[in-house]
Design a protein around this motif. Structure first.
Motif, PDB file in Angstrom:
ATOM      1  N   CYS A  49       0.839  -1.194   0.000  1.00 57.23           N
ATOM      2  CA  CYS A  49       0.000   0.000   0.000  1.00 57.23           C
ATOM      3  C   CYS A  49       0.877   1.248   0.000  1.00 57.23           C
ATOM      4  O   CYS A  49       2.087   1.170   0.147  1.00 57.23           O
ATOM      5  CB  CYS A  49      -0.929   0.014   1.216  1.00 57.23           C
ATOM      6  N   GLN A  50       0.226   2.400  -0.160  1.00 60.90           N
ATOM      7  CA  GLN A  50       0.953   3.660  -0.033  1.00 60.90           C
ATOM      8  C   GLN A  50       1.141   4.035   1.428  1.00 60.90           C
ATOM      9  O   GLN A  50       2.176   4.526   1.830  1.00 60.90           O
ATOM     10  CB  GLN A  50       0.175   4.793  -0.731  1.00 60.90           C
ATOM     11  N   GLN A  51       0.090   3.797   2.231  1.00 62.48           N
ATOM     12  CA  GLN A  51       0.142   4.196   3.634  1.00 62.48           C
ATOM     13  C   GLN A  51      -0.567   3.150   4.486  1.00 62.48           C
ATOM     14  O   GLN A  51      -1.623   2.641   4.106  1.00 62.48           O
ATOM     15  CB  GLN A  51      -0.543   5.550   3.823  1.00 62.48           C
ATOM     16  N   LEU A  52       0.018   2.844   5.641  1.00 68.26           N
ATOM     17  CA  LEU A  52      -0.621   1.956   6.615  1.00 68.26           C
ATOM     18  C   LEU A  52      -0.799   2.732   7.913  1.00 68.26           C
ATOM     19  O   LEU A  52       0.161   3.285   8.451  1.00 68.26           O
ATOM     20  CB  LEU A  52       0.224   0.712   6.872  1.00 68.26           C
ATOM     21  N   ARG A  53      -2.027   2.760   8.409  1.00 72.69           N
ATOM     22  CA  ARG A  53      -2.281   3.409   9.703  1.00 72.69           C
ATOM     23  C   ARG A  53      -3.034   2.409  10.583  1.00 72.69           C
ATOM     24  O   ARG A  53      -4.124   1.959  10.229  1.00 72.69           O
ATOM     25  CB  ARG A  53      -3.092   4.684   9.518  1.00 72.69           C
ATOM     26  N   THR A  54      -2.452   2.087  11.735  1.00 72.17           N
ATOM     27  CA  THR A  54      -2.970   1.021  12.586  1.00 72.17           C
ATOM     28  C   THR A  54      -3.273   1.548  13.981  1.00 72.17           C
ATOM     29  O   THR A  54      -2.418   2.159  14.621  1.00 72.17           O
ATOM     30  CB  THR A  54      -1.931  -0.122  12.682  1.00 72.17           C
ATOM     31  N   HIS A  55      -4.502   1.302  14.450  1.00 73.73           N
ATOM     32  CA  HIS A  55      -4.937   1.746  15.772  1.00 73.73           C
ATOM     33  C   HIS A  55      -5.389   0.549  16.606  1.00 73.73           C
ATOM     34  O   HIS A  55      -5.899  -0.443  16.073  1.00 73.73           O
ATOM     35  CB  HIS A  55      -6.124   2.718  15.661  1.00 73.73           C
ATOM     36  N   ASN A  56      -5.214   0.650  17.906  1.00 74.13           N
ATOM     37  CA  ASN A  56      -5.829  -0.300  18.856  1.00 74.13           C
ATOM     38  C   ASN A  56      -5.619  -1.755  18.435  1.00 74.13           C
ATOM     39  O   ASN A  56      -6.553  -2.561  18.437  1.00 74.13           O
ATOM     40  CB  ASN A  56      -7.336  -0.017  18.971  1.00 74.13           C
ATOM     41  N   THR A  57      -4.393  -2.081  18.096  1.00 75.89           N
ATOM     42  CA  THR A  57      -4.093  -3.419  17.567  1.00 75.89           C
ATOM     43  C   THR A  57      -3.055  -4.109  18.433  1.00 75.89           C
ATOM     44  O   THR A  57      -2.085  -3.481  18.876  1.00 75.89           O
ATOM     45  CB  THR A  57      -3.622  -3.310  16.109  1.00 75.89           C
ATOM     46  N   THR A  58      -3.247  -5.414  18.662  1.00 72.01           N
ATOM     47  CA  THR A  58      -2.344  -6.178  19.524  1.00 72.01           C
ATOM     48  C   THR A  58      -1.998  -7.522  18.891  1.00 72.01           C
ATOM     49  O   THR A  58      -2.795  -8.106  18.157  1.00 72.01           O
ATOM     50  CB  THR A  58      -2.976  -6.432  20.913  1.00 72.01           C
ATOM     51  N   ASP A  59      -0.792  -7.989  19.188  1.00 70.74           N
ATOM     52  CA  ASP A  59      -0.349  -9.345  18.817  1.00 70.74           C
ATOM     53  C   ASP A  59      -0.683  -9.674  17.366  1.00 70.74           C
ATOM     54  O   ASP A  59      -1.290 -10.709  17.058  1.00 70.74           O
ATOM     55  CB  ASP A  59      -1.000 -10.375  19.749  1.00 70.74           C
ATOM     56  N   THR A  60      -0.276  -8.804  16.486  1.00 67.95           N
ATOM     57  CA  THR A  60      -0.586  -8.971  15.069  1.00 67.95           C
ATOM     58  C   THR A  60       0.683  -8.854  14.236  1.00 67.95           C
ATOM     59  O   THR A  60       1.520  -7.995  14.479  1.00 67.95           O
ATOM     60  CB  THR A  60      -1.622  -7.922  14.617  1.00 67.95           C
ATOM     61  N   ARG A  61       0.812  -9.758  13.252  1.00 63.77           N
ATOM     62  CA  ARG A  61       1.969  -9.772  12.365  1.00 63.77           C
ATOM     63  C   ARG A  61       1.571  -9.157  11.026  1.00 63.77           C
ATOM     64  O   ARG A  61       0.553  -9.535  10.442  1.00 63.77           O
ATOM     65  CB  ARG A  61       2.456 -11.217  12.169  1.00 63.77           C
ATOM     66  N   VAL A  62       2.407  -8.242  10.541  1.00 57.02           N
ATOM     67  CA  VAL A  62       2.092  -7.519   9.302  1.00 57.02           C
ATOM     68  C   VAL A  62       3.224  -7.729   8.295  1.00 57.02           C
ATOM     69  O   VAL A  62       4.369  -7.329   8.535  1.00 57.02           O
ATOM     70  CB  VAL A  62       1.905  -6.010   9.564  1.00 57.02           C
ATOM     71  N   TYR A  63       2.903  -8.364   7.177  1.00 61.86           N
ATOM     72  CA  TYR A  63       3.843  -8.538   6.078  1.00 61.86           C
ATOM     73  C   TYR A  63       3.548  -7.418   5.082  1.00 61.86           C
ATOM     74  O   TYR A  63       2.520  -7.433   4.405  1.00 61.86           O
ATOM     75  CB  TYR A  63       3.672  -9.919   5.443  1.00 61.86           C
ATOM     76  N   LEU A  64       4.472  -6.464   5.009  1.00 61.93           N
ATOM     77  CA  LEU A  64       4.126  -5.163   4.453  1.00 61.93           C
ATOM     78  C   LEU A  64       5.041  -4.712   3.329  1.00 61.93           C
ATOM     79  O   LEU A  64       6.249  -4.908   3.375  1.00 61.93           O
ATOM     80  CB  LEU A  64       4.176  -4.131   5.592  1.00 61.93           C
ATOM     81  N   GLN A  65       4.424  -4.094   2.327  1.00 64.70           N
ATOM     82  CA  GLN A  65       5.170  -3.257   1.387  1.00 64.70           C
ATOM     83  C   GLN A  65       4.478  -1.902   1.418  1.00 64.70           C
ATOM     84  O   GLN A  65       3.278  -1.800   1.132  1.00 64.70           O
ATOM     85  CB  GLN A  65       5.175  -3.816  -0.033  1.00 64.70           C
ATOM     86  N   VAL A  66       5.220  -0.848   1.773  1.00 67.34           N
ATOM     87  CA  VAL A  66       4.607   0.473   1.914  1.00 67.34           C
ATOM     88  C   VAL A  66       5.574   1.524   1.385  1.00 67.34           C
ATOM     89  O   VAL A  66       6.775   1.459   1.631  1.00 67.34           O
ATOM     90  CB  VAL A  66       4.223   0.746   3.394  1.00 67.34           C
ATOM     91  N   THR A  67       5.036   2.494   0.625  1.00 68.09           N
ATOM     92  CA  THR A  67       5.904   3.497   0.013  1.00 68.09           C
ATOM     93  C   THR A  67       6.176   4.673   0.944  1.00 68.09           C
ATOM     94  O   THR A  67       7.143   5.409   0.744  1.00 68.09           O
ATOM     95  CB  THR A  67       5.285   4.012  -1.297  1.00 68.09           C
ATOM     96  N   SER A  68       5.326   4.893   1.956  1.00 70.76           N
ATOM     97  CA  SER A  68       5.606   5.933   2.943  1.00 70.76           C
ATOM     98  C   SER A  68       6.119   5.241   4.215  1.00 70.76           C
ATOM     99  O   SER A  68       6.766   4.210   4.126  1.00 70.76           O
ATOM    100  CB  SER A  68       4.357   6.769   3.221  1.00 70.76           C
ATOM    101  N   ARG A  69       5.836   5.786   5.384  1.00 69.83           N
ATOM    102  CA  ARG A  69       6.198   5.151   6.643  1.00 69.83           C
ATOM    103  C   ARG A  69       4.931   4.655   7.324  1.00 69.83           C
ATOM    104  O   ARG A  69       3.923   5.364   7.371  1.00 69.83           O
ATOM    105  CB  ARG A  69       6.920   6.135   7.564  1.00 69.83           C
ATOM    106  N   ALA A  70       4.968   3.436   7.836  1.00 74.10           N
ATOM    107  CA  ALA A  70       3.809   2.895   8.542  1.00 74.10           C
ATOM    108  C   ALA A  70       3.610   3.660   9.848  1.00 74.10           C
ATOM    109  O   ALA A  70       4.557   4.137  10.459  1.00 74.10           O
ATOM    110  CB  ALA A  70       4.002   1.415   8.827  1.00 74.10           C
ATOM    111  N   ILE A  71       2.353   3.765  10.269  1.00 77.24           N
ATOM    112  CA  ILE A  71       2.013   4.476  11.497  1.00 77.24           C
ATOM    113  C   ILE A  71       1.228   3.542  12.412  1.00 77.24           C
ATOM    114  O   ILE A  71       0.292   2.869  11.960  1.00 77.24           O
ATOM    115  CB  ILE A  71       1.160   5.722  11.198  1.00 77.24           C
TER     116      ILE A  71
END
Length: 338
Positions: free
Chosen positions: A249-271
């Motif tokens: 994705c271009q942007q990842l924004r994650t709230h209120n999340t626990t014990d989760t694995r993210v396999y990511l390709q992102v063009t900005s910075r994940a938040i």
């Protein structure tokens, strides 16, 4: 000491004094040049920041004006305006991504918050124009009540095809899966292409989204594995736990999340914000049309900031946030489907 020696000593001392003066003058000149370069550099950054701010705010106002025209318009006009607003918002996200190198953290957060507000406004306008029907199970007979809760083959077939009945309408028409347990769920490129996708209130589900959505919203996800093709703009995650996600994705924004694995390709910075126990690794899911979907999404295939994560709850400069980690290479998942 004769006159000749005295004169030589005086001349030598004068030369040394002259050399020291020249060195001092040269050092001052170099220092002045460095200050000038720093001032010029700062001026350039400030000019870029001013240009970004004025351009960003002008385009944001333009999108807000498009959205304001949705009020009272007929469905066809609203749909057209929403498509225009979505396209403009995607371009605004790209503009932000390209400007990140010279923006301050404050300017970056302000711009990201403004984009999030625009995307929420678009989602709300779409919801009002085409209300999402509530999920409802058909009344079950007493005989059915006695049967195990394990999904039937027919139910599995509907889930695998990405079609679930929602008040008589196919959920694939709404581009969402909601309120489902222990199911295998799939949407094709034709289902998601350039559309907003919502996954909400899913428990112990396996989800496969092929194609290139415009945005992806994940809400109240528990114990799920969610794999998605390239998302042309943003992925929003809220209240997700004990799950595995894989998405470009271009942007990842994650709230209120626990014990989760993210396999990511992102063009900005994940938040991340209000999260803990979140871990990251490079995106590794693959399927036959993935490269074609990257072309459709417009994402840069060679740009991946998967390990560049900003934790909005951790402001200690120079110290790694305790709320997220990198998944060790030996523990990363590389095989996703049988």
């Amino acid at each position: 000491m004769d006159a000749t020696q005295t004169g030589f000593a005086g001349e030598s001392g004068a030369v040394k004094i002259q050399e020291r003066l020249q060195k001092r003058h040269q050092a001052r000149a170099e220092d002045a040049e460095r200050r000038k370069e720093a001032k010029d550099s700062k001026s350039v950054v400030e000019e870029k920041g001013e240009y970004f701010s004025s351009s960003f705010n002008a385009e944001r106002a333009s999108i807000e004006e498009v959205l304001s025209g949705c009020s009272g318009a007929d469905r066809a006009a609203v749909t057209q305006r929403l498509e225009e607003a979505t396209a403009k918002t995607v371009q605004l996200q790209k503009f932000l991504n390209d400007s990140m190198l010279f923006l301050t953290q404050y300017e970056l957060r302000q711009a990201q918050a403004a984009l999030l507000k625009l995307q929420s406004s678009i989602a709300e306008a779409r919801e009002q124009a085409v209300p999402r029907k509530k999920f409802a199970f058909r009344a079950r007979t007493k005989a059915t009540d006695k049967v195990s809760e394990t999904p039937s083959p027919a139910a599995d077939a509907r889930a695998d095809s990405g079609v679930a009945k929602v008040d008589g309408a196919a959920e694939s028409e709404q581009c969402s899966f909601s309120h489902m347990d222990n199911a295998s769920l799939t949407k094709t490129a034709a289902d998601v292409q350039k559309r907003d996708v919502l996954l909400s209130h899913l428990t112990n589900c396996k989800v496969r989204l092929f194609g290139s959505p415009s945005t992806l919203h994940l809400k109240h996800i528990d114990g799920c594995e969610i794999l998605c093709g390239p998302v042309s703009s943003s992925v929003f995650v809220d209240h997700c736990r004990n799950s595995t996600l894989a998405v470009p994705c271009q942007q990842l924004r994650t709230h209120n999340t626990t014990d989760t694995r993210v396999y990511l390709q992102v063009t900005s910075r994940a938040i991340i914000e209000d999260c803990h126990g979140v871990s990251f690794a490079p995106f590794s899911w693959s399927y036959p049309t993935l490269e074609e979907d990257f072309e459709v999404s417009g994402l840069d295939r060679d740009r991946n900031n998967w390990s560049q994560v900003d934790d909005f709850n951790w402001l200690a400069a120079g110290t790694h946030s305790p709320n997220w980690t990198v998944i060790p290479e030996a523990d990363r998942k590389t095989t996703w489907d049988p």
